[in-house]
Design an enzyme around this catalytic site. Structure first.
Site, PDB file in Angstrom:
ATOM      1  N   ASN A  30       2.055   4.686   7.155  1.00 18.19           N
ATOM      2  CA  ASN A  30       1.708   3.461   6.652  1.00 18.19           C
ATOM      3  C   ASN A  30       2.430   2.586   6.857  1.00 18.19           C
ATOM      4  OD1 ASN A  30       0.549   1.897   3.932  1.00 18.19           O
ATOM      5  ND2 ASN A  30       2.740   1.638   4.183  1.00 18.19           N
ATOM      6  N   ILE A  49       0.728  -1.386   0.217  1.00 16.24           N
ATOM      7  CA  ILE A  49       0.181   0.086  -0.111  1.00 16.24           C
ATOM      8  C   ILE A  49       0.834   1.108  -0.024  1.00 16.24           C
ATOM      9  CG2 ILE A  49      -1.666   1.197   1.337  1.00 16.24           C
ATOM     10  CD1 ILE A  49      -2.583  -1.382   2.302  1.00 16.24           C
ATOM     11  N   ASP A  95      13.707   2.508  11.106  1.00 11.09           N
ATOM     12  CA  ASP A  95      12.822   1.818  11.826  1.00 11.09           C
ATOM     13  C   ASP A  95      11.654   2.756  12.542  1.00 11.09           C
ATOM     14  OD1 ASP A  95      11.190   0.337  13.631  1.00 11.09           O
ATOM     15  OD2 ASP A  95      12.745  -1.249  13.858  1.00 11.09           O
ATOM     16  N   VAL A  96      10.367   2.693  12.316  1.00 14.57           N
ATOM     17  CA  VAL A  96       9.614   3.836  12.734  1.00 14.57           C
ATOM     18  C   VAL A  96       9.414   3.771  14.197  1.00 14.57           C
ATOM     19  CG1 VAL A  96       8.193   4.256  10.627  1.00 14.57           C
ATOM     20  CG2 VAL A  96       7.441   2.664  11.964  1.00 14.57           C
ATOM     21  N   LYS A 122      -4.003  -0.860  16.457  1.00 22.63           N
ATOM     22  CA  LYS A 122      -4.916  -0.343  14.989  1.00 22.63           C
ATOM     23  C   LYS A 122      -6.151   0.759  15.656  1.00 22.63           C
ATOM     24  CE  LYS A 122      -2.498  -1.054  11.480  1.00 22.63           C
ATOM     25  NZ  LYS A 122      -1.762  -0.244  10.581  1.00 22.63           N
ATOM     26  N   TYR A 125      -2.522  -6.453  17.184  1.00 24.38           N
ATOM     27  CA  TYR A 125      -2.592  -5.940  15.945  1.00 24.38           C
ATOM     28  C   TYR A 125      -3.961  -5.044  16.019  1.00 24.38           C
ATOM     29  CZ  TYR A 125      -3.161  -4.752  10.951  1.00 24.38           C
ATOM     30  OH  TYR A 125      -3.432  -3.958   9.794  1.00 24.38           O
ATOM     31  N   THR A 138      -1.669  -7.421  -0.750  1.00 28.95           N
ATOM     32  CA  THR A 138      -0.228  -7.034  -0.506  1.00 28.95           C
ATOM     33  C   THR A 138       0.349  -8.370   0.310  1.00 28.95           C
ATOM     34  OG1 THR A 138      -0.343  -6.183   1.683  1.00 28.95           O
ATOM     35  CG2 THR A 138      -0.746  -4.660   0.107  1.00 28.95           C
ATOM     36  N   ARG A 149      12.854   0.595   6.322  1.00 23.87           N
ATOM     37  CA  ARG A 149      14.142   0.096   6.863  1.00 23.87           C
ATOM     38  C   ARG A 149      15.021  -0.375   5.722  1.00 23.87           C
ATOM     39  NH1 ARG A 149      11.045  -4.247  10.730  1.00 23.87           N
ATOM     40  NH2 ARG A 149      10.126  -4.700   8.657  1.00 23.87           N
TER      41      ARG A 149
HETATM   42  P1  NAP Z   1       3.484  -4.790   3.432  1.00 20.92           P
HETATM   43  O1  NAP Z   1       3.104  -5.155   2.008  1.00 20.92           O
HETATM   44  O2  NAP Z   1       3.930  -5.816   4.624  1.00 20.92           O
HETATM   45  O3  NAP Z   1       4.120  -3.512   3.898  1.00 20.92           O
HETATM   46  C1  NAP Z   1       4.573  -3.104   4.948  1.00 20.92           C
HETATM   47  C2  NAP Z   1       5.606  -1.899   4.893  1.00 20.92           C
HETATM   48  O4  NAP Z   1       5.997  -1.305   6.265  1.00 20.92           O
HETATM   49  C3  NAP Z   1       6.789  -2.259   4.303  1.00 20.92           C
HETATM   50  O5  NAP Z   1       7.376  -1.406   3.263  1.00 20.92           O
HETATM   51  C4  NAP Z   1       7.763  -2.365   5.409  1.00 20.92           C
HETATM   52  O6  NAP Z   1       9.107  -2.100   5.119  1.00 20.92           O
HETATM   53  C5  NAP Z   1       7.283  -1.509   6.209  1.00 20.92           C
HETATM   54  N1  NAP Z   1       7.448  -1.629   7.827  1.00 20.92           N
HETATM   55  C6  NAP Z   1       7.279  -2.665   8.461  1.00 20.92           C
HETATM   56  N2  NAP Z   1       7.862  -2.562   9.670  1.00 20.92           N
HETATM   57  C7  NAP Z   1       8.425  -1.190   9.616  1.00 20.92           C
HETATM   58  C8  NAP Z   1       9.272  -0.771  10.714  1.00 20.92           C
HETATM   59  N3  NAP Z   1       9.580  -1.138  11.979  1.00 20.92           N
HETATM   60  N4  NAP Z   1       9.856   0.720  10.428  1.00 20.92           N
HETATM   61  C9  NAP Z   1       9.883   0.975   8.999  1.00 20.92           C
HETATM   62  N5  NAP Z   1       9.088   0.369   8.210  1.00 20.92           N
HETATM   63  C10 NAP Z   1       8.420  -0.988   8.520  1.00 20.92           C
HETATM   64  O7  NAP Z   1       2.108  -4.503   3.946  1.00 20.92           O
HETATM   65  P2  NAP Z   1       0.927  -3.513   3.485  1.00 20.92           P
HETATM   66  O8  NAP Z   1      -0.334  -4.500   3.506  1.00 20.92           O
HETATM   67  O9  NAP Z   1       1.231  -2.515   2.474  1.00 20.92           O
HETATM   68  O10 NAP Z   1       0.611  -2.572   4.977  1.00 20.92           O
HETATM   69  C11 NAP Z   1       0.621  -1.184   4.896  1.00 20.92           C
HETATM   70  C12 NAP Z   1      -0.349  -0.887   6.015  1.00 20.92           C
HETATM   71  O11 NAP Z   1      -1.629  -0.992   5.545  1.00 20.92           O
HETATM   72  C13 NAP Z   1       0.039  -1.463   7.446  1.00 20.92           C
HETATM   73  O12 NAP Z   1      -0.095  -0.265   8.493  1.00 20.92           O
HETATM   74  C14 NAP Z   1      -0.960  -2.426   7.435  1.00 20.92           C
HETATM   75  O13 NAP Z   1      -1.388  -2.635   8.877  1.00 20.92           O
HETATM   76  C15 NAP Z   1      -2.257  -1.745   6.770  1.00 20.92           C
HETATM   77  N6  NAP Z   1      -3.251  -2.677   6.357  1.00 20.92           N
HETATM   78  C16 NAP Z   1      -3.207  -3.622   5.423  1.00 20.92           C
HETATM   79  C17 NAP Z   1      -4.193  -4.344   5.264  1.00 20.92           C
HETATM   80  C18 NAP Z   1      -3.995  -5.480   4.379  1.00 20.92           C
HETATM   81  O14 NAP Z   1      -4.777  -6.435   4.014  1.00 20.92           O
HETATM   82  N7  NAP Z   1      -2.847  -5.628   3.423  1.00 20.92           N
HETATM   83  C19 NAP Z   1      -5.326  -4.342   5.692  1.00 20.92           C
HETATM   84  C20 NAP Z   1      -5.588  -3.393   6.785  1.00 20.92           C
HETATM   85  C21 NAP Z   1      -4.484  -2.420   6.994  1.00 20.92           C
HETATM   86  P3  NAP Z   1      10.163  -3.330   5.366  1.00 20.92           P
HETATM   87  O15 NAP Z   1       9.637  -4.531   6.072  1.00 20.92           O
HETATM   88  O16 NAP Z   1      10.673  -3.450   3.980  1.00 20.92           O
HETATM   89  O17 NAP Z   1      11.354  -2.445   6.276  1.00 20.92           O
END
Ligand code: NAP
Length: 258
Positions: A90, A20, A63-64, A159, A155, A190, A40
């Protein structure tokens, strides 16, 4: 720069290396914003930055959940691209476990990355927005911030916390030209969802198609949300038309939360 436009504004997106976050970066760049992609993995972020429309984009590694790293990354971003006008919190992770098997460490990890990370980045960005008298903060929460799901208590707690911070901060800065909102995706296509599907397959022996169908079935539209749909909600919240929308949690979930 027009006051109502994103053109030339510095937008910082956390967790922008994939999923996302990468889609939000692409969408805001197409609107003319100058992006800092924070995460990261500097190399992965740079690959996304190189693919964006426009020019002047860059990356910052942190790291956030690490306060010093966040401050240093924002200082680097500010020095390179000026004050931060738009922050999209995000970065996130979704680990699951039954409640009694939720270790203290898992609990802390979920709160750190999903909740504390958003807090630290908002604190780092807000002074720039207050100085400018304009700003947009969009927190990517989740439907798990609006309702409960079994096996993801940590989680879900994090949230829900993101939505609480969104509401409070929105009121605190309501007269400063700054809006603060949350976007709440349902299951989205994702790595987070792919890992959850793999988890179900591994634990239950069901087929991947079956597991995916179960995730789709909670969405009244019976489908998985696309990252571009989440990014478009973020784009709208950052635009002129949404200036009076603040403190809201917008569910992008096919009606899963009403
Ligand atoms: P994703 O593809 O796993 O991406 C997560 C991103 O967050 C990656 O770029 C990761 O980077 C980064 N990240 C994780 N931990 C981090 C840290 N400690 N410091 C800095 N960066 C960090 O997941 P996504 O689905 O796109 O998720 C994006 C957001 O949408 C999240 O907040 C998630 O909770 C939310 N969301 C997702 C869904 C879903 O179904 N996919 C549903 C509801 C909400 P690296 O690991 O490369 O560092």
């Amino acid at each position: 720069m027009q006051s109502n436009s994103l053109t030339g504004r510095h937008a910082l997106v956390t967790g922008a290396a994939r999923g996302i976050g990468a889609e939000i970066a692409r969408t805001l760049a197409a609107e003319g914003a100058v992006l800092t992609l924070l995460g990261r993995d500097r190399e992965a972020l740079q690959r996304v930055a190189d693919s964006l429309a426009g020019s002047g984009h860059g990356v910052a590694a942190a790291d956030v959940a690490n306060p010093e790293a966040v401050q240093a990354a924002f200082a680097e971003a500010r020095a390179a691209r000026g004050p931060v006008a738009v922050l999209v919190n995000n970065a996130g992770a979704a680990e699951s476990a039954p409640f009694l098997k939720t270790s203290f460490e898992l609990w802390q990890r979920m709160l750190s990355v999903n909740l504390t990370g958003s807090f630290l980045c908002a604190q780092a960005a807000l002074p720039d927005m207050l100085d400018a008298g304009w700003g947009r903060i969009v927190n990517i929460a989740s439907t798990a911030g609006q309702k409960g799901y079994a096996y993801v208590a940590a989680y879900t707690a994090a949230k829900h916390g993101v939505i609480g911070v969104t509401r409070s901060l929105a009121l605190e800065v309501a007269r400063k030209g700054i809006t603060v909102n949350a976007v709440c995706p349902g299951y989205t296509d994702t790595d987070i969802l792919r890992n959850s599907v793999a988890n179900v397959v591994g634990k239950t022996g069901r087929s991947e198609a079956d597991a995916l169908a179960e995730f789709s079935s909670v969405n009244p539209q019976k489908r998985i949300v696309q990252p571009a749909e989440v990014a478009d909600a973020v784009r709208w919240l950052c635009g002129a038309g949404a200036a009076s929308v603040t403190g809201q949690s917008i569910s992008v979930s096919g009606g899963e939360v009403t």
